[in-house]
Design a protein around this motif. Sequence first.
Motif, PDB file in Angstrom:
ATOM      1  N   UNK A 324       0.727  -1.166   0.090  1.00 29.30           N
ATOM      2  CA  UNK A 324       0.034   0.017   0.066  1.00 29.30           C
ATOM      3  C   UNK A 324       0.834   1.373   0.082  1.00 29.30           C
ATOM      4  N   UNK A 325       2.262   1.289  -0.127  1.00 29.16           N
ATOM      5  CA  UNK A 325       3.054   2.425   0.005  1.00 29.16           C
ATOM      6  C   UNK A 325       2.887   3.213   1.231  1.00 29.16           C
ATOM      7  N   UNK A 326       2.517   2.555   2.315  1.00 29.95           N
ATOM      8  CA  UNK A 326       2.456   3.279   3.592  1.00 29.95           C
ATOM      9  C   UNK A 326       3.546   3.091   4.743  1.00 29.95           C
ATOM     10  N   UNK A 327       3.443   3.601   5.777  1.00 26.32           N
ATOM     11  CA  UNK A 327       4.595   3.588   6.799  1.00 26.32           C
ATOM     12  C   UNK A 327       4.413   2.899   7.958  1.00 26.32           C
ATOM     13  N   UNK A 328       5.049   2.467   8.903  1.00 25.55           N
ATOM     14  CA  UNK A 328       4.559   1.954  10.404  1.00 25.55           C
ATOM     15  C   UNK A 328       4.146   3.030  11.049  1.00 25.55           C
ATOM     16  N   UNK A 333      -0.140   5.199  14.432  1.00 27.65           N
ATOM     17  CA  UNK A 333      -0.868   6.178  14.814  1.00 27.65           C
ATOM     18  C   UNK A 333      -2.363   5.836  14.861  1.00 27.65           C
ATOM     19  N   UNK A 334      -2.665   5.034  13.896  1.00 31.48           N
ATOM     20  CA  UNK A 334      -4.068   4.519  13.864  1.00 31.48           C
ATOM     21  C   UNK A 334      -4.399   3.548  14.860  1.00 31.48           C
ATOM     22  N   UNK A 335      -3.397   2.828  15.400  1.00 27.08           N
ATOM     23  CA  UNK A 335      -3.577   1.937  16.312  1.00 27.08           C
ATOM     24  C   UNK A 335      -3.572   2.709  17.651  1.00 27.08           C
ATOM     25  N   UNK A 336      -3.112   3.415  17.942  1.00 26.50           N
ATOM     26  CA  UNK A 336      -3.016   4.356  19.225  1.00 26.50           C
ATOM     27  C   UNK A 336      -4.193   5.057  19.423  1.00 26.50           C
ATOM     28  N   UNK A 337      -4.934   5.719  18.200  1.00 22.60           N
ATOM     29  CA  UNK A 337      -5.945   6.374  18.567  1.00 22.60           C
ATOM     30  C   UNK A 337      -7.315   5.529  17.854  1.00 22.60           C
ATOM     31  N   UNK A 346      -2.477  -6.127  15.693  1.00 24.69           N
ATOM     32  CA  UNK A 346      -1.674  -6.190  14.431  1.00 24.69           C
ATOM     33  C   UNK A 346      -2.481  -5.715  13.448  1.00 24.69           C
ATOM     34  N   UNK A 347      -2.548  -4.459  12.910  1.00 19.12           N
ATOM     35  CA  UNK A 347      -3.405  -3.940  11.787  1.00 19.12           C
ATOM     36  C   UNK A 347      -2.713  -4.058  10.392  1.00 19.12           C
ATOM     37  N   UNK A 348      -3.298  -4.307   9.500  1.00 18.77           N
ATOM     38  CA  UNK A 348      -3.281  -4.306   8.145  1.00 18.77           C
ATOM     39  C   UNK A 348      -3.751  -3.453   7.287  1.00 18.77           C
ATOM     40  N   UNK A 349      -2.958  -2.353   6.527  1.00 23.72           N
ATOM     41  CA  UNK A 349      -3.648  -1.702   5.858  1.00 23.72           C
ATOM     42  C   UNK A 349      -4.173  -2.198   4.507  1.00 23.72           C
ATOM     43  N   UNK A 350      -5.484  -1.776   4.026  1.00 25.68           N
ATOM     44  CA  UNK A 350      -6.182  -2.466   3.017  1.00 25.68           C
ATOM     45  C   UNK A 350      -6.658  -1.478   1.826  1.00 25.68           C
ATOM     46  N   UNK A 351      -6.632  -0.233   2.118  1.00 24.51           N
ATOM     47  CA  UNK A 351      -6.991   0.882   1.244  1.00 24.51           C
ATOM     48  C   UNK A 351      -6.308   2.199   1.689  1.00 24.51           C
ATOM     49  N   UNK A 352      -5.999   2.913   0.525  1.00 25.23           N
ATOM     50  CA  UNK A 352      -5.068   4.330   0.539  1.00 25.23           C
ATOM     51  C   UNK A 352      -5.744   5.272  -0.459  1.00 25.23           C
ATOM     52  N   UNK A 353      -5.403   6.581  -0.111  1.00 26.47           N
ATOM     53  CA  UNK A 353      -5.520   7.667  -1.068  1.00 26.47           C
ATOM     54  C   UNK A 353      -4.440   8.433  -0.980  1.00 26.47           C
ATOM     55  N   UNK A 354      -4.093   9.268  -2.198  1.00 24.74           N
ATOM     56  CA  UNK A 354      -3.044  10.205  -2.111  1.00 24.74           C
ATOM     57  C   UNK A 354      -3.290  11.299  -1.452  1.00 24.74           C
ATOM     58  N   UNK A 355      -2.492  11.906  -0.371  1.00 27.35           N
ATOM     59  CA  UNK A 355      -2.776  12.940   0.385  1.00 27.35           C
ATOM     60  C   UNK A 355      -2.054  14.357  -0.212  1.00 27.35           C
ATOM     61  N   UNK A 357       0.303  15.864   0.146  1.00 29.29           N
ATOM     62  CA  UNK A 357       1.749  16.039   0.005  1.00 29.29           C
ATOM     63  C   UNK A 357       2.148  14.775  -1.118  1.00 29.29           C
ATOM     64  N   UNK A 358       1.309  14.053  -1.541  1.00 28.67           N
ATOM     65  CA  UNK A 358       1.685  13.304  -2.484  1.00 28.67           C
ATOM     66  C   UNK A 358       2.073  11.899  -1.955  1.00 28.67           C
ATOM     67  N   UNK A 359       1.858  11.632  -0.618  1.00 25.64           N
ATOM     68  CA  UNK A 359       1.951  10.272  -0.089  1.00 25.64           C
ATOM     69  C   UNK A 359       0.457   9.698   0.217  1.00 25.64           C
ATOM     70  N   UNK A 360       0.700   8.346   0.286  1.00 25.51           N
ATOM     71  CA  UNK A 360      -0.294   7.508   0.429  1.00 25.51           C
ATOM     72  C   UNK A 360      -0.798   7.709   1.920  1.00 25.51           C
ATOM     73  N   UNK A 361      -2.188   7.962   1.990  1.00 29.23           N
ATOM     74  CA  UNK A 361      -2.788   7.974   3.439  1.00 29.23           C
ATOM     75  C   UNK A 361      -3.700   6.755   3.423  1.00 29.23           C
ATOM     76  N   UNK A 362      -3.679   6.018   4.705  1.00 27.01           N
ATOM     77  CA  UNK A 362      -4.542   4.502   4.973  1.00 27.01           C
ATOM     78  C   UNK A 362      -5.900   5.150   5.161  1.00 27.01           C
ATOM     79  N   UNK A 363      -6.945   4.646   4.433  1.00 28.17           N
ATOM     80  CA  UNK A 363      -8.140   4.956   4.576  1.00 28.17           C
ATOM     81  C   UNK A 363      -9.081   3.680   5.051  1.00 28.17           C
TER      82      UNK A 363
END
Length: 465
Positions: A324-328, A333-337, A346-355, A357-363
């Motif tokens: 998904x081109x995302x980071x730990x 941050x999603x887990x803590x909030x 253990x959370x697994x990202x399944x979908x993203x969108x471009x933010x 700044x051009x970086x992928x954001x976990x949706x």
Amino acid sequence: SLQGQVFARNNVYKDLTMQTNANTNDFAQVMRASYSAFLKGKGITQYGATVLSPVTQIRNFTSSSLFALAQGNVGTGANLFDSIGTVWKDIVKRPDKASYFKNLQRMGVVGTQSQLREIDNLISMGYGVTKGATDDSLGIPTSGKFSQKFKRGKPGMFLTSANKRMRDLYQGGDDVWKVYNFEFERNKLLSAFGGNANVAARAVLGDGAFVILMQKATAEGIPASRAAAAALDQHAANIVKNTVPNYERVPEFIKGIRKLPIGNFIAFPAEILRTSANTFKQALDELASGDRKIQQIGLRRLMGFTTTTMVMPTAMQKMALDLTGTTQEQIDAIRENGAPWEQNAVLLPTSTKVGPDGKNIITGYTNYSYTNPYGYLSKPARAILNAVSKGEDMGSDTNKIATDAVMGAVAEMFEPFAGESILTERLLDTTIRGGRTQSGAKVYRDDVDTPGDKVFKSMAHISSA
């Protein structure tokens, strides 16, 4: 009869008859009836969340596959589901299927689903607290002409049939993998020793026990090969019963806790602890064997267990992040909030969108720990690591970091046993917590809702458990 023939001191007589006398008290009868209703409600709530839930039905089948992986029971050059397909094709073709499954049931391999059996016992205990199923302790009929007439009618027969099918499906999702594990354990031994049941039986029993087995078989007129095959069956069945969750092996203490208004499906995490320890012991026993082929089976089991419980969750998360081109940092941050039950998951990202700044954001993401039955083992360790990482980021002193780490691990270990049950949580939301859930959501609004609305919304909240 001993009436009039046995005598006792007055205080002894009172002690012996105290419980019986208490049961005739109206208040005691009301309390018994109330707690009977609670036990039945707790069982029915858990039943709806498992057997009657299509999502949980799928999860029950897929998560049970990890018990096979943990034992290293995967065919060479094949994936797990190819392996189970091969095994079951052979079983279906057997001409003696009826006696085969009867033998599995006799040995305790099938029909021991821990969650379903716990629910059955909760509901049964609810009925057992009162006089019986036809009349409760206050003499109010709980079944009778109307109930029996409904059951015999078309709607009743349809619901009974649908309920039986859902139960069979839930139990079957568990039994499919237990039968698979049984066959794999047995065939591992036969394959290791060239299909010779006598040699395989001698290897697992030891020379002394094998000689005794053969002597007994000779005395009873049983062929040696048949006796050896039966010994291998029993050996494989014992491994399955000791390494796969089995309600019959749940300690009485744990069974007693289910009567309390705390804990959800407490038999399952208790069984995860028992079977994990047994898997480790079984692997070590096999590694300590003097036979090289048994040692290889033990090494395979140990590798399967460590991979399933420790390596796989981390590897799957890393793969999901890369795909998904995302980071730990994003998933942390999603887990803590997120929700309380995801704080150490253990959370697994399944979908993203471009933010921007051009970086992928976990949706979107999925909770892998929810589908992994061994997640209970890793959560305390993850609680420690997360507490240390969070404490270092916030500049906490070492004493607070250590305290948070230990308390987080303890909370994760005892939550299944001491946490609020599904029904108890809903009852507390609408009473003690004043119409708010643990996460802060409102069940009703004090400043707007009328007393009648509050009662209606509270009942709807409880019934949705």
